[in-house]
Scaffold this motif. Structure first.
Motif, short mmCIF file in Angstrom:
data_model
loop_
_atom_site.label_atom_id
_atom_site.label_comp_id
_atom_site.label_asym_id
_atom_site.label_seq_id
_atom_site.Cartn_x
_atom_site.Cartn_y
_atom_site.Cartn_z
N PHE A 176 1.99 6.93 -6.71
CA PHE A 176 0.97 7.90 -7.15
C PHE A 176 1.42 9.33 -6.89
CE2 PHE A 176 -2.84 10.43 -6.20
CZ PHE A 176 -3.48 10.34 -7.43
N ILE A 177 1.96 9.58 -5.71
CA ILE A 177 2.45 10.93 -5.38
C ILE A 177 3.60 11.33 -6.29
CG2 ILE A 177 3.62 12.27 -3.58
CD1 ILE A 177 1.93 10.69 -1.53
N TYR B 115 0.83 -1.21 0.00
CA TYR B 115 0.00 0.00 0.00
C TYR B 115 0.87 1.26 0.00
CZ TYR B 115 -3.36 3.52 1.44
OH TYR B 115 -4.12 4.65 1.50
N ALA B 116 1.90 1.28 0.84
CA ALA B 116 2.78 2.44 0.90
C ALA B 116 3.49 2.67 -0.44
CB ALA B 116 3.79 2.26 2.02
#
Length: 82
Positions: free
Chosen positions: A28-29, A21-22
């Motif tokens: 994405f960022i 998830y991280a």
């Protein structure tokens, strides 16, 4: 990196990576922020490229005997410029 005290403490690619998830959130960022950062870094180039030339700079203006730089002729010759 192999641990000398216990094999469970050894650092491998699998046990040092962040969670899935991280990694997805950071990807994405990064996809959003990388073009912004690159544009911010590239933006000053055209601004300063025009200001820099290979021609030498003009000689500095020598101060007058009173210690001040000479006035331009526009304000001094126009009595109504107040």
């Amino acid at each position: 990196m192999v641990s000398s005290t216990n094999a469970a403490y050894s650092l491998t690619t699998a046990n040092t990576a962040a969670g899935e998830y991280a990694l997805r959130v950071l990807t994405f960022i990064e996809v959003i922020s990388l073009p912004i950062v690159l544009a911010y870094q590239a933006w000053p180039y055209p601004l300063f490229h025009k200001r820099i030339s290979r021609e030498p700079f003009a000689a500095p203006v020598a101060p007058t005997p009173s210690g001040t730089a000479p006035q331009s002729g526009h304000a001094a010759s126009d009595p109504g410029s107040d």
